[in-house]
Design a protein around this motif. Structure first.
Motif, PDB file in Angstrom:
ATOM      1  N   ASN A 230       0.806  -1.202   0.077  1.00 29.89           N
ATOM      2  CA  ASN A 230      -0.032  -0.033  -0.037  1.00 29.89           C
ATOM      3  C   ASN A 230       1.031   1.051  -0.132  1.00 29.89           C
ATOM      4  O   ASN A 230       2.170   1.155   0.433  1.00 29.89           O
ATOM      5  CB  ASN A 230      -0.956  -0.100   1.291  1.00 29.89           C
ATOM      6  CG  ASN A 230      -1.749  -1.154   1.161  1.00 29.89           C
ATOM      7  OD1 ASN A 230      -2.470  -1.606   0.218  1.00 29.89           O
ATOM      8  ND2 ASN A 230      -1.732  -1.912   2.372  1.00 29.89           N
ATOM      9  N   PHE A 231       0.230   2.367  -0.417  1.00 27.72           N
ATOM     10  CA  PHE A 231       1.141   3.737  -0.500  1.00 27.72           C
ATOM     11  C   PHE A 231       1.555   4.142   0.930  1.00 27.72           C
ATOM     12  O   PHE A 231       2.378   5.098   1.068  1.00 27.72           O
ATOM     13  CB  PHE A 231      -0.225   4.643  -1.027  1.00 27.72           C
ATOM     14  CG  PHE A 231      -0.170   4.410  -2.610  1.00 27.72           C
ATOM     15  CD1 PHE A 231       0.749   4.101  -3.332  1.00 27.72           C
ATOM     16  CD2 PHE A 231      -1.420   4.371  -2.730  1.00 27.72           C
ATOM     17  CE1 PHE A 231       0.456   3.747  -4.618  1.00 27.72           C
ATOM     18  CE2 PHE A 231      -1.707   4.042  -4.182  1.00 27.72           C
ATOM     19  CZ  PHE A 231      -0.745   3.761  -5.185  1.00 27.72           C
ATOM     20  N   ASP A 232       0.908   3.547   1.864  1.00 23.11           N
ATOM     21  CA  ASP A 232       1.527   3.835   3.414  1.00 23.11           C
ATOM     22  C   ASP A 232       2.515   3.013   3.844  1.00 23.11           C
ATOM     23  O   ASP A 232       2.955   2.795   5.020  1.00 23.11           O
ATOM     24  CB  ASP A 232       0.399   3.939   4.375  1.00 23.11           C
ATOM     25  CG  ASP A 232      -0.344   2.508   4.491  1.00 23.11           C
ATOM     26  OD1 ASP A 232      -0.018   1.722   3.832  1.00 23.11           O
ATOM     27  OD2 ASP A 232      -1.275   2.562   5.618  1.00 23.11           O
ATOM     28  N   ARG A 233       2.933   2.155   3.027  1.00 25.78           N
ATOM     29  CA  ARG A 233       4.109   1.085   3.059  1.00 25.78           C
ATOM     30  C   ARG A 233       3.763  -0.140   3.877  1.00 25.78           C
ATOM     31  O   ARG A 233       4.861  -0.894   4.097  1.00 25.78           O
ATOM     32  CB  ARG A 233       5.484   1.927   3.647  1.00 25.78           C
ATOM     33  CG  ARG A 233       6.076   2.987   2.692  1.00 25.78           C
ATOM     34  CD  ARG A 233       6.494   2.510   1.443  1.00 25.78           C
ATOM     35  NE  ARG A 233       7.023   3.719   0.748  1.00 25.78           N
ATOM     36  CZ  ARG A 233       7.288   3.539  -0.520  1.00 25.78           C
ATOM     37  NH1 ARG A 233       7.002   2.436  -0.935  1.00 25.78           N
ATOM     38  NH2 ARG A 233       7.865   4.538  -1.251  1.00 25.78           N
ATOM     39  N   THR A 234       2.343  -0.443   4.224  1.00 32.89           N
ATOM     40  CA  THR A 234       1.971  -1.441   4.619  1.00 32.89           C
ATOM     41  C   THR A 234       1.787  -2.722   3.612  1.00 32.89           C
ATOM     42  O   THR A 234       1.766  -2.268   2.333  1.00 32.89           O
ATOM     43  CB  THR A 234       0.684  -1.245   5.546  1.00 32.89           C
ATOM     44  OG1 THR A 234      -0.177  -0.971   4.656  1.00 32.89           O
ATOM     45  CG2 THR A 234       0.959  -0.405   6.847  1.00 32.89           C
ATOM     46  N   ILE A 235       1.895  -3.844   3.880  1.00 34.08           N
ATOM     47  CA  ILE A 235       1.674  -4.958   3.242  1.00 34.08           C
ATOM     48  C   ILE A 235       0.251  -5.411   3.410  1.00 34.08           C
ATOM     49  O   ILE A 235      -0.118  -5.612   4.238  1.00 34.08           O
ATOM     50  CB  ILE A 235       2.715  -5.978   3.190  1.00 34.08           C
ATOM     51  CG1 ILE A 235       4.085  -5.330   3.003  1.00 34.08           C
ATOM     52  CG2 ILE A 235       2.604  -7.163   2.121  1.00 34.08           C
ATOM     53  CD1 ILE A 235       4.436  -4.750   1.635  1.00 34.08           C
ATOM     54  N   THR A 236      -0.569  -5.733   2.284  1.00 26.20           N
ATOM     55  CA  THR A 236      -1.729  -6.598   2.256  1.00 26.20           C
ATOM     56  C   THR A 236      -1.579  -7.931   1.544  1.00 26.20           C
ATOM     57  O   THR A 236      -1.150  -7.620   0.368  1.00 26.20           O
ATOM     58  CB  THR A 236      -2.705  -5.623   1.725  1.00 26.20           C
ATOM     59  OG1 THR A 236      -2.773  -4.447   2.471  1.00 26.20           O
ATOM     60  CG2 THR A 236      -4.299  -6.465   1.865  1.00 26.20           C
ATOM     61  N   MET A 237      -1.985  -8.823   1.944  1.00 24.14           N
ATOM     62  CA  MET A 237      -2.075 -10.148   1.294  1.00 24.14           C
ATOM     63  C   MET A 237      -3.611 -10.386   1.012  1.00 24.14           C
ATOM     64  O   MET A 237      -4.301 -10.674   2.102  1.00 24.14           O
ATOM     65  CB  MET A 237      -1.535 -11.186   2.401  1.00 24.14           C
ATOM     66  CG  MET A 237      -0.423 -11.056   2.961  1.00 24.14           C
ATOM     67  SD  MET A 237       1.103 -10.714   1.739  1.00 24.14           S
ATOM     68  CE  MET A 237       1.238 -12.364   1.512  1.00 24.14           C
ATOM     69  N   ILE A 238      -3.487 -10.660  -0.272  1.00 26.60           N
ATOM     70  CA  ILE A 238      -5.092 -11.023  -0.569  1.00 26.60           C
ATOM     71  C   ILE A 238      -5.065 -12.383  -1.379  1.00 26.60           C
ATOM     72  O   ILE A 238      -4.484 -12.676  -2.203  1.00 26.60           O
ATOM     73  CB  ILE A 238      -5.303  -9.889  -1.887  1.00 26.60           C
ATOM     74  CG1 ILE A 238      -5.432  -8.341  -1.413  1.00 26.60           C
ATOM     75  CG2 ILE A 238      -6.918 -10.322  -2.619  1.00 26.60           C
ATOM     76  CD1 ILE A 238      -5.478  -7.528  -2.495  1.00 26.60           C
ATOM     77  N   PRO A 239      -5.992 -13.280  -1.023  1.00 24.98           N
ATOM     78  CA  PRO A 239      -6.152 -14.392  -1.487  1.00 24.98           C
ATOM     79  C   PRO A 239      -6.373 -14.612  -2.911  1.00 24.98           C
ATOM     80  O   PRO A 239      -7.217 -13.724  -3.499  1.00 24.98           O
ATOM     81  CB  PRO A 239      -7.483 -15.109  -0.656  1.00 24.98           C
ATOM     82  CG  PRO A 239      -7.573 -14.612   0.342  1.00 24.98           C
ATOM     83  CD  PRO A 239      -7.278 -12.935   0.037  1.00 24.98           C
TER      84      PRO A 239
END
Length: 420
Positions: A230-239
């Motif tokens: 994400n643009f806030d440098r967090t990571i999202t894991m999507i199935p």
């Protein structure tokens, strides 16, 4: 073994037949261990170094990746296992057990080598541009799952001394359990095939999926998940299968077009809309982007009114310029001359349906950049200017009354009562 046994008895050092057997076994074991160490040393220090020298001194890059993944190093572990397997017959009582464990070790090494080869294949593929469009990481992971399943079956069959076919037939009865265990992997594989074949998402795409809180760039596509930074440098894991079953926004088309859409409205207070007075018309003629428009519109309106013989003593009769229409024309000409707007894409200023918050005057255009910071700067500059110039056309921007507005109203009311 017999030769060592006979030699010990013939030396005449006083060893009887019983101790000669045990001593021969010990010497044989030490000899095999020493032979394995020498063979492993020669393989790693001579053969591997020779291969490394060849790899580092050619023009190809794919073999360097094989070297980085230690494919040749892992393959060298087969040599000691082959030696042990070859000498297993020297121990008749334990031949079957030694051979089984030697074969078991060779199978494990082979699985490890193939696993490293698959990793190397993926890394080699990433060096090609097509890898961004058609990633194969998901297929590689499926191949690894199949490899480990087949390897496990062969290992079990080897330990039990049965044919792998018999083990497979027994696993067929557990298919329902396996389907449950590998549910996510199966769904992910099917989703990966659809994502790849339909070119729905690539590494580097900007996607937005509010359901999972994802809004950023795709950095990895694997068998089970799609990783989004994400643009806030967090990571999202999507199935992976969620991208097939749910909707998401892919901004690739916008990025490929070279321009990003600008769609925002100004809310005009409808009580400030009126016909243009002569004074306002003369004032608008001095505005650079309106001079030609005002002159042309005046001629057009005058010809129309004269042709239809409207009585212009009442401003309602016939056609006349309005401040909202002039402002709309100004915005259109201003955008046409703005350096941050793409002139080849759709550009219009339109009125939307009036609401309780006023008359929306929507700007629909495209910036000539897809860089987020530059796009926001262009959009902000445009609306900064429009908010500032709206009063010059006698228009007010609608805003719900704030506490300061109410306070000012109460103070002005109090002052008027005092004067009375």
């Amino acid at each position: 073994m017999e030769y060592i046994h006979d030699y010990l008895l013939e030396t005449g050092i006083g060893i009887n037949d019983f101790w000669a057997d045990y001593l021969a076994i010990g010497i044989m074991i030490l000899s095999i261990i020493l032979l394995c160490i020498i063979a492993n040393f020669i393989t790693k220090k001579v053969v591997i170094r020779f291969i490394t020298h060849i790899v580092n001194n050619n023009k190809y890059k794919w073999d360097n990746i094989l070297l980085e993944k230690k494919v040749f190093h892992k393959l060298s572990h087969v040599v000691p296992a082959v030696i042990i397997y070859y000498f297993a017959r020297s121990f008749p009582a334990y031949t079957e057990i030694i051979e089984k464990f030697a074969v078991l070790y060779i199978i494990i090494v082979a699985i490890s080598v193939i696993n490293s080869l698959l990793d190397a294949l993926n890394d080699i593929y990433l060096n090609f541009e097509i890898s961004k469009v058609r990633p194969i990481k998901g297929y590689i992971q499926v191949a690894k799952i199949v490899l480990f399943i087949i390897g496990s079956i062969i290992i079990i069959a080897n330990l039990l001394g049965e044919s792998p076919v018999i083990i497979l037939s027994g696993i067929g009865a557990l298919s329902a359990v396996l389907m449950l265990i590998f549910r996510d992997s199966i769904l992910g594989f099917v989703a990966g095939v659809q994502l790849s074949s339909n070119d729905m998402v690539r590494v580097g795409d900007w996607i937005e999926m509010p359901k999972f809180g994802a809004n950023g760039d795709v950095i990895d596509i694997s068998l089970n998940t799609v990783k989004v930074q994400n643009f806030d440098r967090t990571i999202t894991m999507i199935p992976s299968y969620a991208l097939i079953s749910d909707s998401f926004i892919n901004w690739r088309g916008m990025q490929a077009s070279g321009g990003r859409r600008l769609k925002r409205s100004l809310l005009i207070d409808t009580t400030s809309i009126s016909f243009c007075s002569d004074e306002m018309i003369e004032k608008c003629k001095s505005i650079h982007y309106l001079k030609e428009y005002i002159v042309e519109r005046e001629k057009e309106i005058e010809n129309f009114n004269s042709k239809n013989k409207f009585d212009r003593s009442n401003i309602v009769n016939g056609r006349a310029l309005t401040n909202i229409g002039v402002f709309r024309a100004y915005i259109g000409n201003y955008l046409q001359n703005h350096p941050g707007i793409n002139k080849e894409s759709t550009l219009m200023v339109r009125q939307l349906e009036p609401t309780e918050n006023g008359l929306p005057l929507e700007i629909y255009a495209f910036a000539n950049t897809t860089v987020w910071a530059q796009y926001e700067t262009i959009q902000s500059d445009i609306f900064d200017h429009l908010f500032a110039v709206a009063p010059e056309f006698g228009l007010r921007i609608f805003q719900n009354p704030s506490g300061n507005d109410l306070k000012s109203g109460l103070l002005s009311g109090g002052n008027s009562n005092t004067l009375k």
